[in-house]
Design a protein around this motif. Structure first.
Motif, short mmCIF file in Angstrom:
data_model
loop_
_atom_site.label_atom_id
_atom_site.label_comp_id
_atom_site.label_asym_id
_atom_site.label_seq_id
_atom_site.Cartn_x
_atom_site.Cartn_y
_atom_site.Cartn_z
N ALA A 152 0.83 -1.20 0.00
CA ALA A 152 0.00 0.00 0.00
C ALA A 152 0.87 1.26 0.00
CB ALA A 152 -0.94 0.00 1.19
N VAL A 153 1.91 1.26 0.80
CA VAL A 153 2.81 2.42 0.85
C VAL A 153 3.44 2.64 -0.52
CG1 VAL A 153 4.96 3.30 1.84
CG2 VAL A 153 3.24 2.25 3.31
N GLY A 154 3.84 1.55 -1.17
CA GLY A 154 4.43 1.66 -2.51
C GLY A 154 3.47 2.27 -3.50
N GLN A 155 2.21 1.90 -3.44
CA GLN A 155 1.23 2.46 -4.37
C GLN A 155 1.02 3.95 -4.12
OE1 GLN A 155 -0.25 1.26 -7.05
NE2 GLN A 155 0.75 -0.70 -6.82
N VAL A 156 0.97 4.34 -2.87
CA VAL A 156 0.80 5.77 -2.55
C VAL A 156 2.01 6.55 -3.05
CG1 VAL A 156 0.48 7.46 -0.72
CG2 VAL A 156 -0.68 5.26 -0.58
N ARG A 157 3.19 6.00 -2.85
CA ARG A 157 4.40 6.68 -3.32
C ARG A 157 4.42 6.79 -4.84
NH1 ARG A 157 8.27 4.14 1.28
NH2 ARG A 157 7.98 5.86 2.73
N ARG A 158 3.91 5.77 -5.54
CA ARG A 158 3.84 5.85 -7.00
C ARG A 158 2.81 6.89 -7.45
NH1 ARG A 158 5.59 0.71 -6.44
NH2 ARG A 158 3.65 -0.40 -6.12
N ALA A 159 1.75 7.05 -6.68
CA ALA A 159 0.72 8.01 -7.04
C ALA A 159 1.16 9.45 -6.79
CB ALA A 159 -0.57 7.74 -6.26
N ARG A 160 2.09 9.64 -5.89
CA ARG A 160 2.53 11.00 -5.53
C ARG A 160 4.04 11.14 -5.63
NH1 ARG A 160 1.87 16.12 -5.88
NH2 ARG A 160 2.26 17.27 -4.00
#
Length: 87
Positions: A4-12
């Protein structure tokens, strides 16, 4: 949680994500009661914008959200859910 953290970092961006464990503003949320029975996590989408005088603190009397943050949250959570469904 790492996915989940990885996805948030990819989104921002990498520096836009901070992982907190039972820290403000989570310590007063009832969501913890659900987590006793069902594994999960709570995500805090930062929506404050001091330049626009928007206080993004949940439950604050003067709460205001920069709605541009919503698209970031949707992209991050959709990416996370998609990654979970395809693994």
């Amino acid at each position: 949680m790492t996915a989940a953290v990885g996805q948030v970092r990819r989104a921002r961006s990498d520096d836009a994500v901070t992982v907190l464990h039972a820290a403000f503003p989570f310590n007063g949320e009832d969501f913890a009661l659900f987590l006793r029975d069902v594994p999960g996590a709570m995500f805090f989408l930062g929506v404050a914008n001091p330049e626009a005088d928007l206080n993004g603190t949940p439950h604050a009397r003067d709460f205001g959200a920069d709605e541009r943050a919503l698209g970031i949250g949707v992209r991050a959570m959709a990416g996370f859910l998609f990654s979970r469904l395809t693994t």
